[in-house]
Write a protein that holds these residues in place. Sequence first.
Motif, mmCIF file in Angstrom:
data_model
loop_
_atom_site.group_PDB
_atom_site.id
_atom_site.type_symbol
_atom_site.label_atom_id
_atom_site.label_comp_id
_atom_site.label_asym_id
_atom_site.label_seq_id
_atom_site.Cartn_x
_atom_site.Cartn_y
_atom_site.Cartn_z
ATOM 1 N N SER A 188 -16.146 -23.117 3.310
ATOM 2 C CA SER A 188 -16.687 -22.533 2.077
ATOM 3 C C SER A 188 -17.595 -21.346 2.348
ATOM 4 C CB SER A 188 -17.468 -23.596 1.289
ATOM 5 O OG SER A 188 -18.500 -24.149 2.103
ATOM 6 N N ILE A 200 -11.319 -27.650 1.126
ATOM 7 C CA ILE A 200 -12.542 -26.934 1.440
ATOM 8 C C ILE A 200 -13.337 -27.700 2.496
ATOM 9 C CG2 ILE A 200 -14.753 -26.140 0.524
ATOM 10 C CD1 ILE A 200 -12.462 -24.414 -0.375
ATOM 11 N N THR A 244 -16.917 -28.161 4.209
ATOM 12 C CA THR A 244 -18.283 -27.838 3.803
ATOM 13 C C THR A 244 -19.296 -28.738 4.496
ATOM 14 O OG1 THR A 244 -19.760 -27.616 1.889
ATOM 15 C CG2 THR A 244 -18.157 -29.388 1.815
ATOM 16 N N ALA A 289 -15.575 -25.239 -6.041
ATOM 17 C CA ALA A 289 -14.298 -24.762 -5.506
ATOM 18 C C ALA A 289 -13.133 -25.582 -6.051
ATOM 19 C CB ALA A 289 -14.317 -24.809 -3.979
ATOM 20 N N TYR A 327 -12.009 -31.677 -0.691
ATOM 21 C CA TYR A 327 -12.955 -31.103 0.256
ATOM 22 C C TYR A 327 -13.186 -32.064 1.416
ATOM 23 C CZ TYR A 327 -16.750 -34.046 -1.612
ATOM 24 O OH TYR A 327 -17.526 -35.106 -1.994
#
Length: 471
Positions: A58, A83, A85, A96, A104
């Motif tokens: 990210s 994603i 992160t 996102a 994520y």
Amino acid sequence: MKAIDSGYVLIIDDDKDICDVLAHLLERAGYHTQQGYDGATAIKLLSQREPDVLLLDSVIPEPNGMAVLAKARVLYPQLRVIIITGTAGILGAVCAIKAGAWDYLPKPFDNNRVLELVNRAVLTREKKCDANDKVSKDTSDRILAIMGNSSETQRIIKDIVRVAQTDFSVIIQGETGTGKELIAKNIHLASRRAAADFIPIDCGAMSESLIENELFGHEKGSYTGADHVCVGKFEAANGGTLFLDEIANMSLSAQAKLLRVIQERVIYRIGAIKSIPVNVRLLAASNEDLLEAVVNGTFREDLYYRLNEYVIRLQPLRNRHEDILFLAHRFLTETCIELGKAPLDFSVTAKEALLRYPWPGNVRELRTVIRRAALVSDIAVGIDDLGLVIRESVLPSPTKKNYPDLMQNFYPEGATLREITQLNIDEIERIIIQDTLKKTGNNKAEAARRLNIDYKTLRAKLKKINNLEVK
């Protein structure tokens, strides 16, 4: 945990060590991988090949992760983006996901969790692709059954399938009666919003004073006579699709208000202080060339570019001869069933007349003509039952000739009706091409674009019809 199948995973993270660890883990499980450490490299690699899964940090050097996500969504709407992160970036990851990411992966990550997530992403993407194939087939079957099987119809189907699964705004351009709302409905039916409402609004049928109320609604007591809350079209279409028909007729002030809603994604009912978020896909239609309207100052340039994410141009019926008899038979069958009459057919002369007539009112006019003919015919639909009247005004002629004078040259003695029909079709095509060239200042590339034919075809037609040496 092993990969469910060999696949290609693109890994983008500004930390090379993390990229190497993920690549080693995924390659041991049977995946092919490629790495990048900034947004520019990510976009370059994405443009070269579609991955099965994109693992995207990210926070990466410009362009940032959200910009890369947006680009990936444009290039590959079905791509699964995961994603990556840190714990402090969970809120950004949630944002996102709202912007189109699939899931994520928080740092530090567990190896089994990585493989589980990537495997599931590939599996669900394959299922999604199967579902998309079904949507494409359903769309194709539905359009073919309604419009015919011409090359023009096939092109329209490709346009619909290509854009339907995105959230792109679409401009549908075509003469009155060509079926713009039909195309808009099919885009909606083939989209992810199909379960929500499709709301049409005729922008040309409302006065300046009513359009804002129609689009945004009003609060109780906001003006005299407003004795209850009224929900506008934007609110009614929330989660679905709003179809703005004949948008070129919308006033400049109404266009400004529409642009504000598109930019801010909120509306205010008349008399309200509190905003209402709206999630609406916009489809717009016009029988005018909106770009010309921008040049003429009757349509806002900024609104045009907001709506002009994709354009579908519908050819007039006179340019779709393959579809005329299909549509005529379809309308005749439907009307006979409606009237409780035995099935009818067209005489040979009636078919020739249908193909020869230039149909200024397009499919809408054809349907009206066939319905009337079905009502008055008993055995077969003859040429007199059609009641077609050739008028000078239906020809877009750049000359001053009257239509009867023009036609006198195309009744050679001894010619058959079919030969006469083809000669007249060729002459009408010549007039349309020459008129388009005149409007474009003899710019053949622009004329080909407006006529929705390729440049090579235009060159061939000019040589055939006008006997010109085209350079």
